[in-house]
Design a protein around this motif. Structure first.
Motif, mmCIF file in Angstrom:
data_model
loop_
_atom_site.group_PDB
_atom_site.id
_atom_site.type_symbol
_atom_site.label_atom_id
_atom_site.label_comp_id
_atom_site.label_asym_id
_atom_site.label_seq_id
_atom_site.Cartn_x
_atom_site.Cartn_y
_atom_site.Cartn_z
ATOM 1 N N SER A 156 0.754 -1.215 -0.102
ATOM 2 C CA SER A 156 -0.102 0.056 -0.205
ATOM 3 C C SER A 156 0.913 1.029 0.081
ATOM 4 O O SER A 156 1.889 1.118 0.250
ATOM 5 C CB SER A 156 -0.906 0.090 1.229
ATOM 6 O OG SER A 156 0.063 0.024 2.299
ATOM 7 N N ARG A 158 0.974 5.365 1.296
ATOM 8 C CA ARG A 158 0.524 6.199 2.482
ATOM 9 C C ARG A 158 0.647 7.671 2.200
ATOM 10 O O ARG A 158 1.409 7.868 1.286
ATOM 11 C CB ARG A 158 1.042 5.869 3.872
ATOM 12 C CG ARG A 158 0.959 4.144 4.051
ATOM 13 C CD ARG A 158 1.783 4.045 5.294
ATOM 14 N NE ARG A 158 1.877 2.460 5.758
ATOM 15 C CZ ARG A 158 0.865 1.785 6.259
ATOM 16 N NH1 ARG A 158 -0.270 2.415 6.618
ATOM 17 N NH2 ARG A 158 1.154 0.469 6.433
ATOM 18 N N VAL A 159 -0.214 8.447 3.011
ATOM 19 C CA VAL A 159 -0.036 10.013 2.636
ATOM 20 C C VAL A 159 1.477 10.274 2.898
ATOM 21 O O VAL A 159 1.820 11.220 2.100
ATOM 22 C CB VAL A 159 -0.871 10.640 3.707
ATOM 23 C CG1 VAL A 159 -0.513 12.350 3.522
ATOM 24 C CG2 VAL A 159 -2.531 10.382 3.362
ATOM 25 N N SER A 160 2.148 9.809 3.490
ATOM 26 C CA SER A 160 3.565 10.158 3.686
ATOM 27 C C SER A 160 4.616 9.872 2.497
ATOM 28 O O SER A 160 5.493 10.327 2.454
ATOM 29 C CB SER A 160 4.074 9.526 5.018
ATOM 30 O OG SER A 160 4.205 7.998 4.857
ATOM 31 N N ASP A 161 3.959 8.989 1.641
ATOM 32 C CA ASP A 161 4.514 8.841 0.519
ATOM 33 C C ASP A 161 4.587 9.792 -0.881
ATOM 34 O O ASP A 161 4.961 9.521 -1.758
ATOM 35 C CB ASP A 161 4.310 7.461 -0.146
ATOM 36 C CG ASP A 161 4.792 6.358 0.810
ATOM 37 O OD1 ASP A 161 5.777 6.281 1.505
ATOM 38 O OD2 ASP A 161 3.649 5.480 0.778
ATOM 39 N N ASP A 173 -3.445 12.196 9.001
ATOM 40 C CA ASP A 173 -2.674 11.221 9.508
ATOM 41 C C ASP A 173 -1.594 10.755 8.297
ATOM 42 O O ASP A 173 -2.122 10.452 7.138
ATOM 43 C CB ASP A 173 -3.303 9.727 9.797
ATOM 44 C CG ASP A 173 -2.767 8.977 10.210
ATOM 45 O OD1 ASP A 173 -1.541 9.131 10.453
ATOM 46 O OD2 ASP A 173 -3.219 7.808 10.513
ATOM 47 N N ASP A 175 0.108 8.417 8.115
ATOM 48 C CA ASP A 175 -0.132 6.804 7.844
ATOM 49 C C ASP A 175 -1.229 6.337 7.142
ATOM 50 O O ASP A 175 -1.390 5.302 6.960
ATOM 51 C CB ASP A 175 0.454 6.223 9.121
ATOM 52 C CG ASP A 175 1.816 6.544 9.628
ATOM 53 O OD1 ASP A 175 2.631 6.402 8.987
ATOM 54 O OD2 ASP A 175 1.984 6.197 10.995
ATOM 55 N N ALA A 176 -1.981 7.402 6.804
ATOM 56 C CA ALA A 176 -3.108 7.034 6.209
ATOM 57 C C ALA A 176 -3.099 6.279 4.766
ATOM 58 O O ALA A 176 -2.033 6.816 4.004
ATOM 59 C CB ALA A 176 -4.091 8.079 6.239
ATOM 60 N N THR A 177 -3.800 5.344 4.452
ATOM 61 C CA THR A 177 -3.279 4.468 3.151
ATOM 62 C C THR A 177 -4.316 5.068 2.144
ATOM 63 O O THR A 177 -5.422 5.374 2.360
ATOM 64 C CB THR A 177 -3.871 3.123 3.333
ATOM 65 O OG1 THR A 177 -2.917 2.554 4.322
ATOM 66 C CG2 THR A 177 -3.620 2.506 1.947
ATOM 67 N N PHE A 178 -3.843 5.543 0.980
ATOM 68 C CA PHE A 178 -4.564 5.946 -0.011
ATOM 69 C C PHE A 178 -4.579 5.146 -1.282
ATOM 70 O O PHE A 178 -5.409 5.374 -2.235
ATOM 71 C CB PHE A 178 -3.980 7.327 -0.481
ATOM 72 C CG PHE A 178 -2.768 7.577 -1.294
ATOM 73 C CD1 PHE A 178 -2.488 7.061 -2.726
ATOM 74 C CD2 PHE A 178 -1.641 7.752 -0.441
ATOM 75 C CE1 PHE A 178 -1.445 7.318 -2.994
ATOM 76 C CE2 PHE A 178 -0.329 7.672 -0.957
ATOM 77 C CZ PHE A 178 -0.225 7.500 -2.347
#
Length: 222
Positions: A156, A158-161, A173, A175-178
Motif C-alpha cells: 500500500s 500512504r500519505v507520507s509517500d 494522518d 500513515d493513512a493509506t490512499f
C-alpha cells in the motif's frame, strides 16, 4: 492560485421560506464567518458563484468576497446541494488571512503504471480521492499527484509517500493509506481453482505411487 471577486448582499432573512424565495430570484443564501468576527448572513448571485468556482481550483478557489464595500479573502468551507437537482442551496464562506496557513481538502490523482500489480492480474484500489493539506492560501495546489509505479500486490501507499509542493504539508494522518495493490476477484478465483487442480493432481500421483508399491509388493511375494 487565481482569486475571484464575488459581491455578497447583506440583510437576508433566515429560515426555510425566505431562503426558498431568495433562490427563486437567482440568489443563493450564504454565511460568512471566521477571523474572530461575527458571522454575517448574506446572499450571492447564483451565476456569479458558479463563475467563481468554475476555475481549475474548483471549490478550493480563493474568493475576494465584497460585503457592504469591505473586501475579505475567503474560501468555500461548505457547499450544500439539492440531492436530486444538484442546485446549490447554501454556502459557507470562511474568512482567511493570506499570510496564515489554512487546511483544505485537495484532489489526489494517481499517476504512473503499477506494472507489478497488472502483471499479477491485479488492480490498484484508490481508497482516498482527496487529501487534507495545510498551506498558505496562495500555495494551495489545485491537485496533488502520487506515483504508483512501485506498488505491488499486497502493498500500500500512504500519505507520507506523496511528494508535496514546497510550502505544503499533510494535515491529516501521515500513515493513512490512499492506494492498495489488490488481486481482483476473478484472479483470486483462478488461483483458487489452480491450487485445487494442483492438489487434485498431487493426490492422483500419490494414489498411483501407492498402487505401484502394492503391485511391486505382490510381485515380490509371488
Amino acid at each position: 492560485m487565481a482569486m475571484n471577486l464575488l459581491t455578497a448582499q447583506t440583510g437576508r432573512r433566515r429560515g426555510t421560506r425566505p431562503s426558498r424565495r431568495l433562490r427563486r430570484t437567482g440568489r443563493v443564501p450564504a454565511v460568512v464567518y471566521g477571523m474572530g468576527e461575527n458571522p454575517i448572513e448574506v446572499s450571492v448571485d447564483r451565476s456569479d458563484l458558479r463563475g467563481a468556482l468554475s476555475t481549475d481550483s474548483g471549490l478550493n478557489a480563493l474568493i475576494t468576497l465584497e460585503v457592504d464595500g469591505d473586501r475579505q479573502l475567503s474560501i468555500v468551507k461548505d457547499l450544500q446541494r439539492h440531492p436530486v437537482r444538484r442546485d446549490v442551496l447554501h454556502v459557507d464562506f470562511l474568512r482567511i488571512n493570506p499570510d496564515l496557513e489554512v487546511e483544505m481538502e485537495v484532489p489526489l490523482v494517481l499517476v504512473g503504471e503499477a506494472k507489478k500489480v497488472t502483471q499479477a492480474s491485479g488492480m490498484v484500489d484508490q481508497v482516498m480521492h482527496s487529501v487534507p493539506l495545510l498551506a498558505r492560501p496562495a500555495d494551495i495546489p489545485v491537485e496533488v499527484t502520487a506515483d504508483v509505479s512501485d506498488l505491488e500486490v499486497g502493498s500500500s501507499l500512504r500519505v507520507s509517500d506523496i511528494a508535496l509542493p514546497a510550502g505544503v504539508a499533510a494535515a491529516g494522518d501521515p500513515d493513512a493509506t490512499f492506494a492498495v495493490g489488490l488481486i481482483t476477484r476473478s484472479t483470486k478465483e483462478y488461483l483458487r481453482q489452480q491450487k485445487a487442480e494442483e492438489a487434485e493432481a498431487e493426490a492422483l500421483i500419490l494414489m498411483a505411487e501407492a498402487e505401484e508399491d502394492e503391485e511391486a509388493g505382490a510381485d515380490e511375494e509371488s
